[in-house]
Design a protein around this motif. Structure first.
Motif, PDB file in Angstrom:
ATOM      1  N   MET A  24      22.481 -18.422   7.844  1.00 34.30           N
ATOM      2  CA  MET A  24      22.423 -18.089   9.251  1.00 34.30           C
ATOM      3  C   MET A  24      21.690 -16.761   9.401  1.00 34.30           C
ATOM      4  O   MET A  24      21.934 -15.837   8.653  1.00 34.30           O
ATOM      5  CB  MET A  24      23.827 -17.980   9.841  1.00 34.30           C
ATOM      6  N   GLN A  25      20.835 -16.723  10.378  1.00 32.69           N
ATOM      7  CA  GLN A  25      20.113 -15.507  10.700  1.00 32.69           C
ATOM      8  C   GLN A  25      20.684 -14.931  11.998  1.00 32.69           C
ATOM      9  O   GLN A  25      21.193 -15.662  12.838  1.00 32.69           O
ATOM     10  CB  GLN A  25      18.631 -15.787  10.892  1.00 32.69           C
ATOM     11  N   VAL A  26      20.596 -13.631  12.138  1.00 38.08           N
ATOM     12  CA  VAL A  26      21.023 -12.953  13.362  1.00 38.08           C
ATOM     13  C   VAL A  26      19.788 -12.312  13.962  1.00 38.08           C
ATOM     14  O   VAL A  26      19.006 -11.669  13.266  1.00 38.08           O
ATOM     15  CB  VAL A  26      22.094 -11.884  13.063  1.00 38.08           C
ATOM     16  N   ILE A  27      19.613 -12.509  15.264  1.00 39.12           N
ATOM     17  CA  ILE A  27      18.447 -11.946  15.947  1.00 39.12           C
ATOM     18  C   ILE A  27      18.863 -11.474  17.334  1.00 39.12           C
ATOM     19  O   ILE A  27      19.635 -12.139  18.027  1.00 39.12           O
ATOM     20  CB  ILE A  27      17.298 -12.977  16.030  1.00 39.12           C
ATOM     21  N   GLY A  28      18.361 -10.314  17.715  1.00 36.13           N
ATOM     22  CA  GLY A  28      18.631  -9.785  19.050  1.00 36.13           C
ATOM     23  C   GLY A  28      17.778 -10.511  20.087  1.00 36.13           C
ATOM     24  O   GLY A  28      16.671 -10.968  19.797  1.00 36.13           O
ATOM     25  N   ILE A  29      18.288 -10.601  21.284  1.00 33.92           N
ATOM     26  CA  ILE A  29      17.592 -11.321  22.358  1.00 33.92           C
ATOM     27  C   ILE A  29      16.232 -10.688  22.653  1.00 33.92           C
ATOM     28  O   ILE A  29      15.256 -11.398  22.889  1.00 33.92           O
ATOM     29  CB  ILE A  29      18.466 -11.417  23.638  1.00 33.92           C
ATOM     30  N   LYS A  30      16.143  -9.361  22.595  1.00 27.55           N
ATOM     31  CA  LYS A  30      14.846  -8.707  22.848  1.00 27.55           C
ATOM     32  C   LYS A  30      13.837  -9.069  21.768  1.00 27.55           C
ATOM     33  O   LYS A  30      12.674  -9.337  22.062  1.00 27.55           O
ATOM     34  CB  LYS A  30      15.013  -7.203  22.956  1.00 27.55           C
ATOM     35  N   GLU A  31      14.286  -9.074  20.506  1.00 26.81           N
ATOM     36  CA  GLU A  31      13.389  -9.451  19.413  1.00 26.81           C
ATOM     37  C   GLU A  31      12.941 -10.901  19.566  1.00 26.81           C
ATOM     38  O   GLU A  31      11.786 -11.243  19.324  1.00 26.81           O
ATOM     39  CB  GLU A  31      14.063  -9.249  18.058  1.00 26.81           C
ATOM     40  N   LEU A  32      13.842 -11.744  19.996  1.00 28.22           N
ATOM     41  CA  LEU A  32      13.504 -13.152  20.205  1.00 28.22           C
ATOM     42  C   LEU A  32      12.481 -13.304  21.327  1.00 28.22           C
ATOM     43  O   LEU A  32      11.567 -14.124  21.232  1.00 28.22           O
ATOM     44  CB  LEU A  32      14.771 -13.956  20.516  1.00 28.22           C
ATOM     45  N   GLN A  33      12.622 -12.494  22.364  1.00 28.11           N
ATOM     46  CA  GLN A  33      11.667 -12.549  23.476  1.00 28.11           C
ATOM     47  C   GLN A  33      10.276 -12.085  23.047  1.00 28.11           C
ATOM     48  O   GLN A  33       9.275 -12.634  23.494  1.00 28.11           O
ATOM     49  CB  GLN A  33      12.162 -11.696  24.648  1.00 28.11           C
ATOM     50  N   THR A  34      10.216 -11.076  22.180  1.00 29.53           N
ATOM     51  CA  THR A  34       8.924 -10.561  21.764  1.00 29.53           C
ATOM     52  C   THR A  34       8.324 -11.341  20.599  1.00 29.53           C
ATOM     53  O   THR A  34       7.125 -11.282  20.376  1.00 29.53           O
ATOM     54  CB  THR A  34       9.013  -9.069  21.358  1.00 29.53           C
ATOM     55  N   ASN A  35       9.167 -12.069  19.868  1.00 26.24           N
ATOM     56  CA  ASN A  35       8.684 -12.834  18.721  1.00 26.24           C
ATOM     57  C   ASN A  35       9.362 -14.210  18.678  1.00 26.24           C
ATOM     58  O   ASN A  35      10.173 -14.479  17.785  1.00 26.24           O
ATOM     59  CB  ASN A  35       8.938 -12.052  17.422  1.00 26.24           C
ATOM     60  N   PRO A  36       9.026 -15.088  19.637  1.00 29.29           N
ATOM     61  CA  PRO A  36       9.669 -16.401  19.671  1.00 29.29           C
ATOM     62  C   PRO A  36       9.343 -17.267  18.456  1.00 29.29           C
ATOM     63  O   PRO A  36      10.035 -18.244  18.174  1.00 29.29           O
ATOM     64  CB  PRO A  36       9.141 -17.033  20.968  1.00 29.29           C
ATOM     65  N   GLY A  37       8.316 -16.896  17.697  1.00 34.10           N
ATOM     66  CA  GLY A  37       7.976 -17.639  16.490  1.00 34.10           C
ATOM     67  C   GLY A  37       9.103 -17.624  15.467  1.00 34.10           C
ATOM     68  O   GLY A  37       9.200 -18.507  14.623  1.00 34.10           O
ATOM     69  N   LYS A  38       9.989 -16.606  15.536  1.00 37.92           N
ATOM     70  CA  LYS A  38      11.123 -16.546  14.615  1.00 37.92           C
ATOM     71  C   LYS A  38      12.064 -17.734  14.836  1.00 37.92           C
ATOM     72  O   LYS A  38      12.659 -18.241  13.891  1.00 37.92           O
ATOM     73  CB  LYS A  38      11.876 -15.231  14.760  1.00 37.92           C
ATOM     74  N   LEU A  39      12.180 -18.162  16.083  1.00 37.44           N
ATOM     75  CA  LEU A  39      13.015 -19.327  16.384  1.00 37.44           C
ATOM     76  C   LEU A  39      12.398 -20.583  15.779  1.00 37.44           C
ATOM     77  O   LEU A  39      13.083 -21.364  15.109  1.00 37.44           O
ATOM     78  CB  LEU A  39      13.175 -19.484  17.896  1.00 37.44           C
ATOM     79  N   THR A  40      11.113 -20.748  15.979  1.00 39.54           N
ATOM     80  CA  THR A  40      10.409 -21.898  15.411  1.00 39.54           C
ATOM     81  C   THR A  40      10.517 -21.900  13.897  1.00 39.54           C
ATOM     82  O   THR A  40      10.803 -22.932  13.280  1.00 39.54           O
ATOM     83  CB  THR A  40       8.930 -21.888  15.834  1.00 39.54           C
ATOM     84  N   LYS A  41      10.316 -20.745  13.278  1.00 37.25           N
ATOM     85  CA  LYS A  41      10.398 -20.632  11.821  1.00 37.25           C
ATOM     86  C   LYS A  41      11.787 -20.997  11.323  1.00 37.25           C
ATOM     87  O   LYS A  41      11.938 -21.729  10.342  1.00 37.25           O
ATOM     88  CB  LYS A  41      10.038 -19.204  11.387  1.00 37.25           C
TER      89      LYS A  41
END
Length: 109
Positions: free
Chosen positions: A1-18
């Protein structure tokens, strides 16, 4: 499981795809507090239901122990091991070469 902040997700949505391509799931946080979960679609969700599937994924990634998985599924450990076997999920994960090296080291001492 990865943890990601909502702001980071907004600026780098590719992390979700990855994460989805790696068949991993994300815990999304806001100011360090859990906000939601994002998980890839899998047939297991449809076959097992969301909670059991999520618990099994947690076990596979090492986030849950066998005992914790059994409790989440409402099964004893023997029943849980049988279910994991049916699903093709290994119960033990170890590096055989590493084990052999440790045995050889012990025998040499």
């Amino acid at each position: 499981m990865q943890v990601i902040g909502i702001k980071e997700l907004q600026t780098n949505p590719g992390k979700l795809t990855k994460a989805f391509q790696d068949n991993d799931y994300l815990l999304i946080t806001k100011h360090g507090q859990p906000l939601g979960l994002a998980l890839p679609f899998a047939e297991g969700i449809m076959e097992q239901g969301l909670l059991p599937w999520f618990a099994i994924k947690g076990f596979q990634s090492g986030d849950l122990s066998l005992g914790q998985l059994s409790k989440a599924l409402g099964k004893n450990q023997h029943e849980t091991i049988k279910l994991l076997e049916l699903l093709g999920v290994p119960v033990a994960d170890y590096d055989f070469a590493e084990d052999l090296a440790a045995i050889e080291k012990m025998l040499a001492a």
